[in-house]
Design an enzyme around this catalytic site. Sequence first.
Site, PDB file in Angstrom:
ATOM      1  N   GLY A  59      10.000  20.581  17.948  1.00  0.00           N
ATOM      2  CA  GLY A  59      10.445  20.914  19.519  1.00  0.00           C
ATOM      3  C   GLY A  59      12.011  21.395  19.477  1.00  0.00           C
ATOM      4  O   GLY A  59      12.656  21.510  18.348  1.00  0.00           O
ATOM      5  N   PRO A  60      12.398  21.854  20.827  1.00  0.00           N
ATOM      6  CA  PRO A  60      13.705  22.119  20.701  1.00  0.00           C
ATOM      7  C   PRO A  60      14.827  21.103  20.517  1.00  0.00           C
ATOM      8  O   PRO A  60      14.532  19.851  20.602  1.00  0.00           O
ATOM      9  CB  PRO A  60      13.817  22.760  22.375  1.00  0.00           C
ATOM     10  CG  PRO A  60      12.784  21.883  23.039  1.00  0.00           C
ATOM     11  CD  PRO A  60      11.655  21.633  21.835  1.00  0.00           C
ATOM     12  N   PRO A  61      16.047  21.669  20.285  1.00  0.00           N
ATOM     13  CA  PRO A  61      17.211  20.830  20.070  1.00  0.00           C
ATOM     14  C   PRO A  61      17.570  19.713  21.126  1.00  0.00           C
ATOM     15  O   PRO A  61      17.236  20.004  22.454  1.00  0.00           O
ATOM     16  CB  PRO A  61      18.606  21.687  19.616  1.00  0.00           C
ATOM     17  CG  PRO A  61      17.730  22.888  19.662  1.00  0.00           C
ATOM     18  CD  PRO A  61      16.674  22.966  20.364  1.00  0.00           C
ATOM     19  N   GLY A  62      17.828  18.590  20.683  1.00  0.00           N
ATOM     20  CA  GLY A  62      18.288  17.723  21.934  1.00  0.00           C
ATOM     21  C   GLY A  62      17.126  16.511  22.382  1.00  0.00           C
ATOM     22  O   GLY A  62      17.535  16.033  23.521  1.00  0.00           O
ATOM     23  N   VAL A  63      15.892  16.733  22.035  1.00  0.00           N
ATOM     24  CA  VAL A  63      14.716  16.069  22.841  1.00  0.00           C
ATOM     25  C   VAL A  63      14.561  14.721  22.030  1.00  0.00           C
ATOM     26  O   VAL A  63      13.752  13.900  22.572  1.00  0.00           O
ATOM     27  CB  VAL A  63      13.651  16.863  23.001  1.00  0.00           C
ATOM     28  CG1 VAL A  63      13.818  18.155  23.657  1.00  0.00           C
ATOM     29  CG2 VAL A  63      12.871  17.310  21.240  1.00  0.00           C
ATOM     30  N   GLY A  64      15.381  14.429  21.011  1.00  0.00           N
ATOM     31  CA  GLY A  64      14.913  12.953  20.358  1.00  0.00           C
ATOM     32  C   GLY A  64      14.259  13.023  19.205  1.00  0.00           C
ATOM     33  O   GLY A  64      13.740  12.060  18.864  1.00  0.00           O
ATOM     34  N   LYS A  65      13.982  14.061  18.525  1.00  0.00           N
ATOM     35  CA  LYS A  65      13.252  13.860  17.358  1.00  0.00           C
ATOM     36  C   LYS A  65      13.813  12.959  16.248  1.00  0.00           C
ATOM     37  O   LYS A  65      13.102  12.328  15.583  1.00  0.00           O
ATOM     38  CB  LYS A  65      13.013  15.475  16.818  1.00  0.00           C
ATOM     39  CG  LYS A  65      12.294  16.313  17.919  1.00  0.00           C
ATOM     40  CD  LYS A  65      12.251  17.668  17.028  1.00  0.00           C
ATOM     41  CE  LYS A  65      13.292  18.300  16.755  1.00  0.00           C
ATOM     42  NZ  LYS A  65      14.428  18.869  17.714  1.00  0.00           N
ATOM     43  N   THR A  66      15.064  13.365  15.986  1.00  0.00           N
ATOM     44  CA  THR A  66      15.901  12.194  14.983  1.00  0.00           C
ATOM     45  C   THR A  66      15.741  10.818  15.355  1.00  0.00           C
ATOM     46  O   THR A  66      15.563   9.984  14.676  1.00  0.00           O
ATOM     47  CB  THR A  66      17.183  12.896  14.838  1.00  0.00           C
ATOM     48  OG1 THR A  66      16.824  14.249  14.238  1.00  0.00           O
ATOM     49  CG2 THR A  66      17.826  12.046  13.624  1.00  0.00           C
TER      50      THR A  66
ATOM     51  N   SER B  52       1.893  36.639  28.894  1.00  0.00           N
ATOM     52  CA  SER B  52       1.399  35.936  30.121  1.00  0.00           C
ATOM     53  C   SER B  52       1.829  36.580  31.416  1.00  0.00           C
ATOM     54  O   SER B  52       1.675  36.276  32.561  1.00  0.00           O
ATOM     55  CB  SER B  52       1.895  34.369  30.218  1.00  0.00           C
ATOM     56  OG  SER B  52       3.591  34.365  29.995  1.00  0.00           O
TER      57      SER B  52
ATOM     58  N   LYS C 184       5.483  25.533  33.155  1.00  0.00           N
ATOM     59  CA  LYS C 184       5.655  26.607  34.213  1.00  0.00           C
ATOM     60  C   LYS C 184       5.064  26.077  35.606  1.00  0.00           C
ATOM     61  O   LYS C 184       5.724  26.544  36.831  1.00  0.00           O
ATOM     62  CB  LYS C 184       4.375  27.808  33.733  1.00  0.00           C
ATOM     63  CG  LYS C 184       4.605  28.534  32.601  1.00  0.00           C
ATOM     64  CD  LYS C 184       3.610  29.543  32.398  1.00  0.00           C
ATOM     65  CE  LYS C 184       4.042  30.411  31.041  1.00  0.00           C
ATOM     66  NZ  LYS C 184       3.232  31.196  30.651  1.00  0.00           N
TER      67      LYS C 184
END
Length: 775
Positions: free
Chosen positions: A298-305, A666, A709
């Site tokens: 996922g993108p940075p800053g979404v809480g993966k760590t 798309s 979207k």
Amino acid sequence: RIGTAALAVQVVGSNWPKPHYTLLVTGLCRFQILQLLKEKPYPVAEVEQLDRLEQFTNQHKSEEELGELSEQFYKYAVQLVEMLDMSVPAVAKLRRLLDNLPREALPDILTSIIRTSNQEKLQILDAVRLEERFKMTIPLLVRQIEGLKLLQKTRKPKQDDDKRVVAIRPNRRISHIPSTTEDEEEEEDHDDVVMLEKKIRTSSMSEQALKVCLKEIKRLKKMPQSMPEYALTRNYLELMVELPWNKSTKDRLEIRAARILLDNDHYAMEKLKKRVLEYLAVRQLKNNLKGPILCFVGPPGVGKTSVGRSIAKTLGREFHRIALGGVCDQSDIRGHRRTYVGSMPGRIINGLKTVGVNNPVFLLDEVDKLGKSLQGDPAAALLEVLDPEQNHSFTDHYLNVAFDLSQVLFIATANTTATIPPALLDRMEIIQVPGYTQEEKIEIAHRHLIPKQLEQHGLTPQQIQIPQVTTLDIITRYTREAGVRSLDRKLGAICRAVAVKVAEGQHKETKPDRPEVGEGEDCKEHVTEDAKTESISDTADLALPPEMPILIDFHALKDILGPPMYEMEVSERLSQPGVAIGLAWTPLGGEIMFVEASRMDGEGQLTLTGQLGDVMKESAHLAISWLRSNAKRYQLTNASGSFDLLDNTDIHLHFPAGAVTKDGPSAGVTIVTCLASLFSGRLVCSDVAMTGEITLRGLVLPVGGIKDKVLAAHRAGLKRIIIPQRNEKDLEEIAVNVRQDLTFVMASCLDEVLNAAFDGGFAVKPRVERLNSKL
């Protein structure tokens, strides 16, 4: 002025980090200095040889001269050696020397072996006559024998394999000779080796590892401490003892408690929570379940760590994070071989040593940013670590024995899977972590971020209030990200500004008004108040002191954070043909996108602008080809009335925000609708947005990112959304309240798209064909 002549055999050493050398010499004979000739650069002197090398050849004559004295010395020497452990090679060699060497050489040899002071050694060196030398050495032997007898009485009896050749040097306190720091360190090292061997035998390591350790400890006993390999072997054995071969923590398997804990730590992330709860449920049914290998993308800053840390907390396991960003040496994973100087184990084994258990949660952070160099490919080294069929016998180059990693729960994080090698990607279970929606960010801010910032800045909810409307303004106007890091920083800036006001108010309360304050100070104070956040409230003067709680509104945001950095894209009334609204997906979330088209006289060229990728350019060519092939059917003509839309006509397609790179299939249906509006002269409905891929046959194919979207269209105020028929299943991920506000049109072909995009539809208009005479 008596010394020993010697022959240098070997010189070992270096000048780094400081000069240190070891010199190996062979003694030849004694000599006496007669005259010193020069001292620099090295001493040169005239010497006289005192003892002759050839004097030992006539052994019978020497025995006759010394007689009883040499026999007495030999008897004490044999008694001393037999008190030691004969299984030690050095002791056995010394016993053979006593029988093979001439008696005249024994005083010098034994004096260098037994524990004596430097002064005593020099006295024996000065003794040139053999008779005098024997008389001085015999008391030293007797003293050493008595010391060994007392030492054996005071110490507990040990096994034969615990005896050392160092027992030839008894305790200084017994022999009444002043001890040195070096002697004490030697005895401490001896005790440490014995303790280390005891730990190895009592540890729960595997049979193979135990066999290797016992072999190494046997080598260590015979090894002088001055050898570089001594420290390396000892460090290896200490690491083997410290590793958690069978030590593990007990998992907390209560699913209800785990669900509550995960919900309290993180909002949203339903897929991650569901996977953790599934693992707990299976662990309840089967104890020996291998640890799963998950990869959060996922993108940075979404809480993966942070969610990895929460998983460890939920399971009741130890947590260890390994940052892999920029690692380009496979030895970081597998360790170095012990043949290298400065070798050390890899990060996996080091992490196990740190946590002290064999079933921790390992977070392999930024696994997509591994490098590759001449030292190997660390991604290839991870193949063994992350393969459940192989990691039960993971072999680190430093350990050189197998270690079981099957109980470790590995969690990898990545921003994209494009840079992860396919073989490594195949070994991991990929779980997508999308960016947060605006609604989710508001909940996260009020549940987690704002309380954390208040605690860090020493504020309380009674001093500051940030309503949800203000949080929405921060999200939409001051941040543009998929995660919440920038939002956290903006909230921290607000708390700092309020902390200044609160501190000023407390300072004024503790300081009473003094009459001697001048008019200039009043003016200065007034300017300071006006310069800060007085616009939080028109009537409240925050510096005298501020009224609590301080309410953060839009005016306060503008004063603290400055003017808005971003403008929210909203739908607007379409006032001319050739404009349509599309939906785009970015790592920061969904966005609406206006597609504009114009035509002019020319040579039939198609111009595309707006930083478009190859896939998007191909979608534009597909759209114009489909419209040209269906121009008669829909009665689409160019400016001259011809059905060949590119006949003497140039078309220009533009996608606004030209500095932003755009790509993907798309936008196909949006381009078709935009060009159909241009050539038909009809306006596209202003409240309609669309997304979907097209084919030359006019089919509409499914696309990704439907949730983001749709949320972007909802934020922009649009009412109707056209999506591919095969994307209907993706609508289940959208909240019910959002779906109720929108009307969805499921399209499987471009006819349905055009009918939904225009008021009154875009049906085929029958037209009577004119007959052309051939006469």
